[in-house]
Design a protein around this motif. Structure first.
Motif, mmCIF file in Angstrom:
data_model
loop_
_atom_site.group_PDB
_atom_site.id
_atom_site.type_symbol
_atom_site.label_atom_id
_atom_site.label_comp_id
_atom_site.label_asym_id
_atom_site.label_seq_id
_atom_site.Cartn_x
_atom_site.Cartn_y
_atom_site.Cartn_z
ATOM 1 N N ASP A 151 -0.292 3.636 6.928
ATOM 2 C CA ASP A 151 -0.172 4.327 5.642
ATOM 3 C C ASP A 151 -1.538 4.385 4.970
ATOM 4 O O ASP A 151 -2.042 3.360 4.496
ATOM 5 C CB ASP A 151 0.833 3.590 4.759
ATOM 6 N N PRO A 152 -2.144 5.567 4.909
ATOM 7 C CA PRO A 152 -3.492 5.684 4.340
ATOM 8 C C PRO A 152 -3.544 5.418 2.836
ATOM 9 O O PRO A 152 -4.636 5.361 2.257
ATOM 10 C CB PRO A 152 -3.899 7.120 4.668
ATOM 11 N N ALA A 153 -2.403 5.210 2.195
ATOM 12 C CA ALA A 153 -2.398 4.854 0.780
ATOM 13 C C ALA A 153 -2.981 3.450 0.571
ATOM 14 O O ALA A 153 -3.363 3.093 -0.540
ATOM 15 C CB ALA A 153 -0.984 4.926 0.219
ATOM 16 N N TYR A 154 -3.052 2.669 1.640
ATOM 17 C CA TYR A 154 -3.611 1.309 1.570
ATOM 18 C C TYR A 154 -5.007 1.333 2.178
ATOM 19 O O TYR A 154 -5.147 1.483 3.388
ATOM 20 C CB TYR A 154 -2.713 0.325 2.325
ATOM 21 N N PRO A 155 -6.043 1.165 1.362
ATOM 22 C CA PRO A 155 -7.410 1.264 1.878
ATOM 23 C C PRO A 155 -7.803 0.103 2.798
ATOM 24 O O PRO A 155 -8.669 0.252 3.644
ATOM 25 C CB PRO A 155 -8.277 1.282 0.623
ATOM 26 N N MET A 202 -8.574 -5.494 -10.981
ATOM 27 C CA MET A 202 -8.631 -4.954 -9.632
ATOM 28 C C MET A 202 -7.757 -5.829 -8.735
ATOM 29 O O MET A 202 -7.783 -7.041 -8.811
ATOM 30 C CB MET A 202 -10.085 -4.966 -9.148
ATOM 31 N N SER A 203 -6.970 -5.200 -7.877
ATOM 32 C CA SER A 203 -6.078 -5.940 -6.997
ATOM 33 C C SER A 203 -6.862 -6.627 -5.885
ATOM 34 O O SER A 203 -7.956 -6.201 -5.539
ATOM 35 C CB SER A 203 -5.039 -4.999 -6.372
ATOM 36 N N PRO A 204 -6.310 -7.713 -5.302
ATOM 37 C CA PRO A 204 -7.000 -8.386 -4.185
ATOM 38 C C PRO A 204 -7.248 -7.438 -3.018
ATOM 39 O O PRO A 204 -8.288 -7.502 -2.375
ATOM 40 C CB PRO A 204 -6.030 -9.507 -3.786
ATOM 41 N N THR A 205 -6.292 -6.532 -2.760
ATOM 42 C CA THR A 205 -6.473 -5.581 -1.665
ATOM 43 C C THR A 205 -7.656 -4.666 -1.942
ATOM 44 O O THR A 205 -8.477 -4.420 -1.073
ATOM 45 C CB THR A 205 -5.188 -4.755 -1.445
ATOM 46 N N ALA A 206 -7.750 -4.187 -3.170
ATOM 47 C CA ALA A 206 -8.850 -3.289 -3.522
ATOM 48 C C ALA A 206 -10.185 -4.012 -3.448
ATOM 49 O O ALA A 206 -11.173 -3.455 -2.971
ATOM 50 C CB ALA A 206 -8.631 -2.713 -4.916
ATOM 51 N N SER A 207 -10.222 -5.268 -3.902
ATOM 52 C CA SER A 207 -11.496 -6.003 -3.858
ATOM 53 C C SER A 207 -11.919 -6.283 -2.419
ATOM 54 O O SER A 207 -13.091 -6.220 -2.087
ATOM 55 C CB SER A 207 -11.413 -7.297 -4.669
ATOM 56 N N ARG A 208 -10.954 -6.585 -1.530
ATOM 57 C CA ARG A 208 -11.301 -6.790 -0.121
ATOM 58 C C ARG A 208 -11.779 -5.488 0.499
ATOM 59 O O ARG A 208 -12.690 -5.467 1.307
ATOM 60 C CB ARG A 208 -10.107 -7.334 0.662
#
Length: 120
Positions: free
Chosen positions: A74-78, A1-7
């Motif tokens: 950009d909504p592709a980035y949660p 899981m990417s750091p962005t996704a985990s945050r």
């Protein structure tokens, strides 16, 4: 899981930042959730670079810009953190440039370059 996704999943079961921002286009008050989620960490980041007093202004300006420009998110980035930190980093850089300009001493008044009246 990417750091962005985990945050983004740090608020287990919470709406993603992208979803909150999208919703805020129709319900502007909803953008306050982004502020509540990220302002404390953003303040720590800016305070380490500028000091607490200036950090308050930078954080306020960051969220002002983010709110004004939220249609461009950009909504592709949660997770909105990278977007917010980029805005803050640009404001910090601008602050440092402004401070540098204010502290430069003009060449005509540097030590050894002072001219006495009458050319002497």
């Amino acid at each position: 899981m990417s750091p962005t996704a985990s945050r983004a999943q740090a608020h287990e079961g919470a709406e993603s930042d992208a979803s909150v921002i999208r919703r805020s286009l129709h319900e502007p008050a909803g953008f306050g959730e982004i502020f509540h989620r990220h302002a404390p960490a953003l303040h720590r980041y800016t305070a380490r670079r500028l000091g607490s007093a200036e950090a308050e202004d930078v954080v306020a300006e960051t969220f002002h810009i983010a709110f004004r420009e939220r249609r461009r998110y950009d909504p592709a980035y949660p997770d909105a953190r990278p977007w917010l930190w980029r805005i803050a980093a640009n404001l910090i850089r601008r602050h440092h440039r402004t401070e540098t300009r204010h502290h430069r001493v003009p060449a005509a008044v540097r030590p050894g370059r002072l001219r006495r009246p009458g050319g002497g």
